[in-house]
Design an enzyme around this catalytic site. Structure first.
Site, PDB file in Angstrom:
ATOM      1  N   HIS A 131      34.916  14.963 -13.755  1.00  0.00           N
ATOM      2  CA  HIS A 131      34.559  13.738 -14.475  1.00  0.00           C
ATOM      3  C   HIS A 131      34.357  13.952 -15.973  1.00  0.00           C
ATOM      4  O   HIS A 131      33.809  13.107 -16.651  1.00  0.00           O
ATOM      5  CB  HIS A 131      33.273  13.131 -13.888  1.00  0.00           C
ATOM      6  CG  HIS A 131      33.453  12.497 -12.551  1.00  0.00           C
ATOM      7  ND1 HIS A 131      33.974  13.162 -11.488  1.00  0.00           N
ATOM      8  CD2 HIS A 131      33.203  11.229 -12.115  1.00  0.00           C
ATOM      9  CE1 HIS A 131      34.024  12.351 -10.431  1.00  0.00           C
ATOM     10  NE2 HIS A 131      33.567  11.168 -10.795  1.00  0.00           N
ATOM     11  N   GLU A 154      44.055   3.523  -9.207  1.00  0.00           N
ATOM     12  CA  GLU A 154      44.491   3.579 -10.608  1.00  0.00           C
ATOM     13  C   GLU A 154      45.998   3.431 -10.787  1.00  0.00           C
ATOM     14  O   GLU A 154      46.451   2.721 -11.682  1.00  0.00           O
ATOM     15  CB  GLU A 154      44.005   4.883 -11.270  1.00  0.00           C
ATOM     16  CG  GLU A 154      42.514   4.908 -11.579  1.00  0.00           C
ATOM     17  CD  GLU A 154      41.637   5.304 -10.382  1.00  0.00           C
ATOM     18  OE1 GLU A 154      42.189   5.545  -9.297  1.00  0.00           O
ATOM     19  OE2 GLU A 154      40.408   5.363 -10.552  1.00  0.00           O
TER      20      GLU A 154
END
Lengths: 360, 328
Positions: free
Chosen positions: B130, B61
């Site tokens: 998450h 990322e």
């Protein structure tokens, strides 16, 4: 793959094509650029110490050949980005001393209107994208500049400078992986001055031989460059930049250099983690400006007198810049809220709908 | 004429139209191309637009988001998909130090026209790592724009506005909305763009204002029906749609009409979007309030996994109804 390491024997790079093409005027200009960096920063140091500036001041003194040598190879499609030690790159790409000194003083006439400071100089019109304060944080941005060039179909490359401390950041390794995988025209330049702030390389980096060798893990070309030799910097950077421009292949150049001052002026311990002998040895035997001057005098391009005149001119320019900065107005308090959003500075149809960006 | 589309189809249509409109738009992210999108938002786009315009990235990322930011400075308009917004933490430096600050630090010289999009929500039983809901977090960084649509039409209209915007826009999509359906105007009727920062009154009422965004709007509408049927209470349901910029006028208008407010926000109670909205209301409309401002937020613990009780940690219609009734 290169087999050159920091211990390789000295070679003469003056005959490389990119150096042979230099005129006497070009060579003198390279000297002038290095001298201007040094005199500008010495002036800045003087007034930082006198309390005219806030924040940090990361001086580049001792490393001048790196920015000047590599950026001298840039054409109109080449872009560059660096970290917090950014004054030299800014001057080399053609920003003027006044706007830079005024930025250090936090004045409205500064290149970033007093909003960036020492670590955040920018000149997108000169393909110079800063000036970034987080160690290694600019390395994906440099990748993006290269990606952008390739996407837009321009034959150019991105130079992304970093200190040796940045090689241990995850963002750097992620960038190398993508650069090699996507064939991005970027050259990572490690300005290796031996110290990650106050921690020597041996105490901060696990490596074999040199830092640039880490490129091999990413199937990327690399080389080690003696930063005290401007001819070598140019010759090797040219090869890496052509590889990027023509083949879209990234590289790492590790340019060995040294800083005379601390990590920043606030680094009070810099004479404790480095011996005075080490610092004096570099100044006496490896100073890039002295070596270049000596070389040009030997070549008959420069005289002691003309070198001294260039130096005097740079000192005068630097002194004028601090006067300009001192006399410049501070930004207004109202200007704090400018430049946050493109939209609040450039009203659009949508902005007329009464949407709010700020609490007041 | 409008058609019924799913939220993901509407988003995809918006992305597809912007790819066609502007050759500088490029879609990038984890699994967006050959895999067709982890949540199928980008399905078919790689096949249609090819390797240059729709790009698979490594699971990396900081690297690929930073790359997008750098490319946006040169004039490319990247739309970056995060497979989950929860992974923002891996790229946090790029998101808040580079995208958010570069315009300011350069005194306005550098623009960063990038969109970061992907699912941000709890409620899918995937545990704490998450299930982050970071719209309030990113709205707290000046320089960033943040939106969180609730309907397919809003998703399409807002993503198109986000891509055309010259500032970085962080686009929060709720996974649980991807399969929901709604009316979306036909492209033949013209370019359908919804400006960022304009709230939408999703339901008219007179007794209480329920102010919300994202999937909570759906819950708020369900709660409003229950309140009407079982208690005779008519609720205004205001969908903020974007968090920053914020439509303060629309918020004050509904508060001044109903004089009672319940804010519904999937952020955690401490901080979050509703904390800011609550402050604005008490600051600007204190005299119009007949009751203290109440909030329904995600209970202040990391997201619990258990499918049996996760929905109780999140705002839901029952909790909203209870909170409205507590105003009396």
């Amino acid at each position: 793959m290169s087999s050159v390491t920091a211990d390789s024997p000295r070679l003469d790079f003056s005959g490389s094509p990119v150096n042979k093409a230099l005129t006497a005027e070009d060579k003198i200009e390279l000297f002038r650029k290095m001298v201007r960096i040094r005199r500008f920063e010495q002036e800045a140091l003087k007034f930082y110490t006198a309390g005219k500036m806030g924040g940090f001041l990361h001086l580049y003194i001792g490393q001048e050949s790196v920015a000047v040598g590599t950026l001298s190879l840039c054409g109109e499609n080449d872009h560059n980005i660096t970290a917090y030690r950014c004054h030299a790159h800014a001057l080399t790409v053609g920003m003027n001393m006044n706007e830079l000194m005024a930025e250090l003083y936090g004045k409205a006439t500064g290149c970033s209107k007093g909003k960036g400071g020492s670590m955040h100089f920018f000149a997108p019109d000169k393909n110079y994208w800063g000036g970034h304060g987080i160690v290694g944080g600019q390395t994906p941005l440099g990748l993006g500049l290269g990606y952008g060039l390739k996407y837009l179909g321009k034959e150019g490359c991105a130079l992304c400078y970093m200190g040796d401390g940045a090689v241990n950041q995850g963002a750097f390794h992620e960038s190398l992986n993508i650069a090699a995988l996507f064939e991005i025209p970027v050259v990572y330049i490690i300005e290796n001055n031996g110290y990650s702030m106050g921690t020597s390389q041996k105490r901060s980096s696990s490596y074999r031989g040199c830092l640039a060798q880490r490129a091999e893990g990413y199937d990327m070309e690399w080389d080690v460059v003696d930063g005290s030799d401007l001819y070598e910097v140019r010759a090797k950077a040219h090869i890496a930049m052509e590889r990027a421009r023509k083949q879209h292949k990234p590289s790492i150049l590790e340019i060995t250099t040294y800083r005379y001052y601390g990590h920043s002026v606030a680094d009070a311990n810099h004479k404790k983690y480095r011996t005075p002998e080490e610092i004096e040895n570099y100044k006496a035997n490896h100073d890039p400006i002295h070596l270049w001057r000596r070389r040009l005098i030997a070549e008959g391009v420069l005289t002691e007198e003309s070198a001294a005149a260039i130096d005097a001119e740079a000192k005068k320019e630097a002194a004028a810049s601090s006067k300009f900065a001192d006399e410049s107005p501070a930004p207004t308090v109202e200007s704090i809220m400018d430049d946050v959003y493109w939209e609040t500075d450039n009203k659009t149809e949508a902005s007329k709908l009464g949407r709010h960006f700020f609490t007041d | 004429m409008s058609r019924t589309l799913t939220f993901r189809e509407a988003l995809r249509e918006g992305l597809d139209e912007e790819l066609a409109r502007d050759p500088n738009v490029v879609i990038m992210g984890e699994e967006v191309a050959q895999y067709n999108g982890a949540y199928k938002v980008t399905e078919g786009l790689w096949k249609k637009w090819g390797d240059k315009r729709v790009v698979d990235t490594p699971i990396s990322e900081a690297g690929f988001i930073g790359m997008g930011i750098g490319a946006s400075m040169l004039g490319v308009r990247p739309v970056m998909e995060l497979m989950f917004w929860s992974f923002h933490s891996v790229a946090f430096d790029q998101l808040v130090n580079n995208a958010a600050c570069v315009r300011y630090m350069s005194g306005g010289l550098i623009n960063c026209p990038i969109v970061m999009r992907g699912p941000a929500n709890g409620g899918t039983n995937v545990g704490a790592t998450h299930s982050h809901i970071p719209e309030g977090l990113f709205a707290a960084f000046p320089g960033l724009k943040v939106c969180a649509p609730a309907t397919p039409a809003d998703a399409k209209g807002l993503i198109k506005a986000a891509i055309r915007d010259n500032d970085p826009v962080y686009f929060m999509e709720n996974t649980l909305l991807y399969g929901t359906t709604g009316e979306v105007p036909d492209p033949a009727e013209g370019d359908f763009v919804i400006p960022l920062g304009v709230a939408d009154l999703k339901r008219e009422g007179k007794d209480v204002s329920i102010i919300s965004h994202g999937r909570s709007v759906i819950h708020a509408l369900q709660a409003a029906e229950t309140l009407k049927e079982q208690h005779g209470i008519e609720a205004d349901v205001l969908d903020l749609r974007s968090i920053r910029p914020l439509d303060v006028e629309a918020i004050l208008k509904t508060v001044k009409k109903t004089n009672r407010v319940v804010l519904v926000d999937e952020s955690k109670g401490f901080g979050g979007v509703s904390a800011m909205v609550s402050h604005l209301i008490q600051d600007e409309a204190f005299d119009y309030l007949d009751s203290p401002i109440k909030r329904v937020t995600t209970l202040d613990a990391p997201a619990i996994y258990s499918p049996h009780i996760e929905n109780e940690q999140l705002p839901n219609p029952r909790r909203i109804v209870e909170k409205v009734l507590s105003l009396r």
